[in-house]
Design a protein around this motif. Structure first.
Motif, PDB file in Angstrom:
ATOM      1  N   GLU A 103      25.259  26.659  15.419  1.00 58.75           N
ATOM      2  CA  GLU A 103      26.627  26.774  15.586  1.00 58.75           C
ATOM      3  C   GLU A 103      27.197  28.118  16.185  1.00 58.75           C
ATOM      4  O   GLU A 103      27.981  27.979  16.978  1.00 58.75           O
ATOM      5  CB  GLU A 103      27.053  26.459  14.216  1.00 58.75           C
ATOM      6  CG  GLU A 103      26.913  25.300  13.681  1.00 58.75           C
ATOM      7  CD  GLU A 103      25.570  24.776  13.164  1.00 58.75           C
ATOM      8  OE1 GLU A 103      24.972  25.743  12.710  1.00 58.75           O
ATOM      9  OE2 GLU A 103      25.096  23.685  13.162  1.00 58.75           O
ATOM     10  N   GLU A 104      26.808  29.173  15.744  1.00 59.67           N
ATOM     11  CA  GLU A 104      27.147  30.582  16.205  1.00 59.67           C
ATOM     12  C   GLU A 104      26.500  30.377  17.908  1.00 59.67           C
ATOM     13  O   GLU A 104      27.420  31.018  18.585  1.00 59.67           O
ATOM     14  CB  GLU A 104      26.676  31.750  15.357  1.00 59.67           C
ATOM     15  CG  GLU A 104      27.235  31.777  14.108  1.00 59.67           C
ATOM     16  CD  GLU A 104      26.811  33.207  13.349  1.00 59.67           C
ATOM     17  OE1 GLU A 104      27.392  33.354  12.266  1.00 59.67           O
ATOM     18  OE2 GLU A 104      25.766  33.665  13.975  1.00 59.67           O
TER      19      GLU A 104
ATOM     20  N   PHE B  43      18.641  32.499  15.547  1.00 62.20           N
ATOM     21  CA  PHE B  43      19.384  31.554  15.531  1.00 62.20           C
ATOM     22  C   PHE B  43      18.949  30.203  14.746  1.00 62.20           C
ATOM     23  O   PHE B  43      19.475  29.296  14.379  1.00 62.20           O
ATOM     24  CB  PHE B  43      20.284  31.186  16.768  1.00 62.20           C
ATOM     25  CG  PHE B  43      19.284  30.147  17.584  1.00 62.20           C
ATOM     26  CD1 PHE B  43      19.627  28.814  17.473  1.00 62.20           C
ATOM     27  CD2 PHE B  43      18.341  30.783  18.511  1.00 62.20           C
ATOM     28  CE1 PHE B  43      18.815  28.035  18.633  1.00 62.20           C
ATOM     29  CE2 PHE B  43      17.715  29.985  19.333  1.00 62.20           C
ATOM     30  CZ  PHE B  43      17.924  28.681  19.311  1.00 62.20           C
TER      31      PHE B  43
ATOM     32  N   MET C 189      27.215  36.289  12.842  1.00 65.94           N
ATOM     33  CA  MET C 189      26.625  36.780  14.020  1.00 65.94           C
ATOM     34  C   MET C 189      26.487  38.380  14.215  1.00 65.94           C
ATOM     35  O   MET C 189      27.369  39.114  13.933  1.00 65.94           O
ATOM     36  CB  MET C 189      27.250  36.158  15.242  1.00 65.94           C
ATOM     37  CG  MET C 189      26.710  36.720  16.633  1.00 65.94           C
ATOM     38  SD  MET C 189      27.507  36.244  18.042  1.00 65.94           S
ATOM     39  CE  MET C 189      27.666  34.537  17.795  1.00 65.94           C
TER      40      MET C 189
ATOM     41  N   LEU D 230      29.315  30.655  20.889  1.00 67.73           N
ATOM     42  CA  LEU D 230      29.244  31.713  21.569  1.00 67.73           C
ATOM     43  C   LEU D 230      29.260  31.335  23.116  1.00 67.73           C
ATOM     44  O   LEU D 230      30.197  31.885  23.889  1.00 67.73           O
ATOM     45  CB  LEU D 230      28.290  32.923  21.454  1.00 67.73           C
ATOM     46  CG  LEU D 230      28.247  33.871  22.278  1.00 67.73           C
ATOM     47  CD1 LEU D 230      29.478  34.853  21.993  1.00 67.73           C
ATOM     48  CD2 LEU D 230      26.803  34.737  21.928  1.00 67.73           C
TER      49      LEU D 230
ATOM     50  N   PRO E 261      23.048  35.660  17.546  1.00 74.85           N
ATOM     51  CA  PRO E 261      23.455  34.388  16.590  1.00 74.85           C
ATOM     52  C   PRO E 261      22.441  34.138  15.407  1.00 74.85           C
ATOM     53  O   PRO E 261      21.303  34.456  15.466  1.00 74.85           O
ATOM     54  CB  PRO E 261      23.678  33.118  17.513  1.00 74.85           C
ATOM     55  CG  PRO E 261      23.494  33.755  18.918  1.00 74.85           C
ATOM     56  CD  PRO E 261      22.835  34.910  18.845  1.00 74.85           C
ATOM     57  N   GLU E 262      23.114  33.866  14.190  1.00 74.93           N
ATOM     58  CA  GLU E 262      22.281  33.664  13.313  1.00 74.93           C
ATOM     59  C   GLU E 262      22.176  32.191  12.761  1.00 74.93           C
ATOM     60  O   GLU E 262      21.361  31.784  11.852  1.00 74.93           O
ATOM     61  CB  GLU E 262      22.540  34.483  11.949  1.00 74.93           C
ATOM     62  CG  GLU E 262      22.774  36.078  12.395  1.00 74.93           C
ATOM     63  CD  GLU E 262      23.082  36.820  11.210  1.00 74.93           C
ATOM     64  OE1 GLU E 262      22.464  37.203  10.180  1.00 74.93           O
ATOM     65  OE2 GLU E 262      24.316  36.998  11.072  1.00 74.93           O
TER      66      GLU E 262
ATOM     67  N   TYR F 130      24.255  40.232  21.616  1.00 75.22           N
ATOM     68  CA  TYR F 130      24.736  39.147  20.453  1.00 75.22           C
ATOM     69  C   TYR F 130      23.477  38.420  20.022  1.00 75.22           C
ATOM     70  O   TYR F 130      22.341  38.120  20.753  1.00 75.22           O
ATOM     71  CB  TYR F 130      25.616  38.168  21.184  1.00 75.22           C
ATOM     72  CG  TYR F 130      26.795  38.607  21.738  1.00 75.22           C
ATOM     73  CD1 TYR F 130      27.805  38.691  21.186  1.00 75.22           C
ATOM     74  CD2 TYR F 130      26.979  39.212  22.947  1.00 75.22           C
ATOM     75  CE1 TYR F 130      29.251  39.202  21.497  1.00 75.22           C
ATOM     76  CE2 TYR F 130      27.993  39.674  23.463  1.00 75.22           C
ATOM     77  CZ  TYR F 130      29.150  39.756  22.781  1.00 75.22           C
ATOM     78  OH  TYR F 130      30.241  40.121  23.158  1.00 75.22           O
TER      79      TYR F 130
END
Length: 284
Positions: free
Chosen positions: A31-32, A71, A1, A36, A27-28, A25
């Motif tokens: 799940e990230e 994401f 992330m 989070l 996320p990539e 933030y």
């Protein structure tokens, strides 16, 4: 992330306005993102995707901002016109890949500078006269809601003009969706995109940063009056002289000006007892 500090928010919006995020933030993967959100539900307070329908306070520093641009960029061809498309995919990319596989239908959205997730949230489309919307091709939508992943059928999404059931939830993030498209030749797809681009060049005002239409529900006569009277600030935020219901952010535009203009138009509608609904979100 990815975590960015003191990130300027104006570069994430098509209106080119906003203060800073102390922490952003990005996320990539899914799940990230869900991890989070599980750890910090407050992160869902300020969420930015494509940034085409948002005004951000240019005098404020936001503690935490969640960016949804990376994401879920997955596009899966499931065969027979069925595709799963992630919420982070840009509309232009989705349209091109569906066309390349011999299918289509969403070419009318090619001009929209947004992501699949935002388009599903707003039920992006062309308007009441033509009745073409992204929901025409939706089979189901995956979301993160109340700490859980859920799948909504098309009927459960309650799609209507510029609205969906997701707008009634304050803590909902669209993860992706399954679509079904009809067959389309390359020539038909190209014509659809070319026609949309030509129409936008003729009718839209791209001379300054903007977020497209401002009100999803408004009175035509009132908006004509606003446009003809040149509502706004000469070198700041103003309604376009070319197209009604279209706000521009000129070189000296401010958050205060933008909100003042929106409130003026709302008051006019209230005065004449006409319905008015703003589709632009405001970060105070």
């Amino acid at each position: 992330m990815k975590v960015l500090e003191n990130e300027p928010l104006k570069k994430y919006t098509t209106f080119r306005m906003g203060g800073n995020a102390k922490r952003m933030y990005i996320p990539e993967n899914v799940e990230e993102l869900t991890g989070l959100a599980d750890q910090n539900s407050d992160i869902l307070k300020y969420v930015i995707g494509g940034g085409s329908n948002i005004i951000i306070n240019d005098k404020k520093e936001f503690d935490e901002v969640l960016c949804l641009r990376e994401f879920n960029n997955k596009i899966e061809n499931k065969g027979n016109g069925c595709f799963y498309i992630g919420a982070s995919v840009r509309l232009q990319k989705a349209i091109k890949e569906v066309n390349a596989a011999g299918y289509g239908g969403m070419e009318f959205l090619y001009s929209v500078p947004g992501l699949i997730g935002g388009a599903l949230y707003m039920n992006a489309g062309t308007g009441r006269k033509t009745h073409m919307y992204i929901s025409d091709y939706v089979v189901s939508v995956d979301v993160y809601l109340d700490g859980k992943k859920r799948t909504f059928s098309k009927d459960e999404c309650h799609y209507e003009f510029r609205s969906s059931v997701f707008q009634s939830y304050g803590n909902c993030i669209i993860l992706g969706a399954e679509f079904r498209f009809p067959e389309m030749t390359a020539e038909q797809a190209k014509k659809g995109i070319d026609d949309r681009i030509a129409l936008c060049r003729k009718t839209q005002d791209m001379s300054y940063p903007n977020f497209g239409t401002v009100f999803c529900v408004s009175n035509t006569r009132i908006m004509d009056y606003v446009r003809k009277r040149h509502y706004g600030f000469k070198n700041g935020c103003t309604f376009s002289p070319k197209r009604k219901n279209w706000m521009l952010n000129r070189e000296e535009g401010t958050f205060e000006q933008a909100v003042k203009l929106l409130n003026k138009v709302k008051k006019l509608h209230k005065l004449f007892r006409k319905e008015c609904k703003c589709e632009v979100r405001i970060w105070e």
